[in-house]
Design a protein around this motif. Structure first.
Motif, mmCIF file in Angstrom:
data_model
loop_
_atom_site.group_PDB
_atom_site.id
_atom_site.type_symbol
_atom_site.label_atom_id
_atom_site.label_comp_id
_atom_site.label_asym_id
_atom_site.label_seq_id
_atom_site.Cartn_x
_atom_site.Cartn_y
_atom_site.Cartn_z
ATOM 1 N N ALA A 16 0.839 -1.204 0.000
ATOM 2 C CA ALA A 16 0.000 0.000 0.000
ATOM 3 C C ALA A 16 0.873 1.253 0.000
ATOM 4 O O ALA A 16 0.619 2.193 -0.773
ATOM 5 C CB ALA A 16 -0.932 -0.001 1.216
ATOM 6 N N ALA A 42 -3.213 1.412 -3.691
ATOM 7 C CA ALA A 42 -2.807 1.714 -2.313
ATOM 8 C C ALA A 42 -3.962 1.412 -1.364
ATOM 9 O O ALA A 42 -3.782 0.768 -0.322
ATOM 10 C CB ALA A 42 -2.374 3.176 -2.194
ATOM 11 N N HIS A 45 -4.652 -2.498 -1.179
ATOM 12 C CA HIS A 45 -3.697 -3.233 -0.333
ATOM 13 C C HIS A 45 -3.861 -2.893 1.142
ATOM 14 O O HIS A 45 -3.726 -3.772 1.996
ATOM 15 C CB HIS A 45 -2.265 -2.999 -0.808
ATOM 16 C CG HIS A 45 -1.964 -3.684 -2.095
ATOM 17 N ND1 HIS A 45 -1.977 -5.057 -2.245
ATOM 18 C CD2 HIS A 45 -1.679 -3.184 -3.319
ATOM 19 C CE1 HIS A 45 -1.701 -5.375 -3.491
ATOM 20 N NE2 HIS A 45 -1.524 -4.253 -4.173
ATOM 21 N N VAL A 120 -4.898 4.979 3.682
ATOM 22 C CA VAL A 120 -3.737 4.186 4.104
ATOM 23 C C VAL A 120 -3.320 4.567 5.523
ATOM 24 O O VAL A 120 -3.051 3.693 6.355
ATOM 25 C CB VAL A 120 -2.568 4.357 3.100
ATOM 26 C CG1 VAL A 120 -1.285 3.736 3.630
ATOM 27 C CG2 VAL A 120 -2.946 3.734 1.753
#
Length: 163
Positions: A16, A42, A45, A120
């Protein structure tokens, strides 16, 4: 063979972060559609990392989005806005990758990359919180079991002397 879920989560977060780094570079270089695609990966993941911690490994993108909404958002572990970011990132990626006449503008590309970064970061924070909570739980269990273990060892020692 049972997967090592913690290692899987770590590996997915590494992927990510790499995808997010690539998205930033592509955005800076003016490759707006490609930056949107990397932004989506990103997010994907990071979502897979969160699901790995729940011992869940969906096989498809759609399965990942569905299980993220179910296990992470509906359960209250992650705020609902992040499910919306996941969907929006996927929609933008599909437009950028599969629609020949679609052209992204700078402001939109900036927002897509910024949303991916927020996603993220949020998942990373969640993983750290869960890791800390598990460590605290383990420490509390050790404290609770300490006297019982000591008593059991003492009892075994006394019984051994009687034989």
């Amino acid at each position: 063979m049972t997967p090592n879920w913690n290692k899987t989560a770590e590996n997915e977060m590494t992927r990510a972060r790499k995808a997010l780094g690539a998205a930033h570079l592509l955005l800076k270089g003016g490759f707006l559609e490609d930056s949107a695609s990397r932004s989506y990966y990103a997010v994907l993941h990071a979502a897979k990392a969160a699901l790995a911690q729940q011992q869940c490994a969906p096989k498809t993108h759609q399965g990942t989005e569905h299980m993220f909404a179910k296990l992470m958002v509906k359960s209250g572990l992650i705020e609902p806005e992040y499910s919306g970011i996941f969907s929006e990132e996927q929609n933008k990626r599909e437009l950028c990758d599969y629609t020949a006449h679609f052209e992204m503008v700078n402001l939109d590309a900036d927002r897509v990359v910024a949303d991916a970064a927020r996603f993220v970061d949020r998942i990373e924070r969640h993983l750290k919180e869960r890791k800390t909570a598990k460590a605290d739980e383990k420490a509390a269990m050790t404290v609770r079991e300490g006297p019982a273990r000591a008593y059991g060892a003492l009892k075994r020692t006394r019984n051994a002397g009687r034989s």
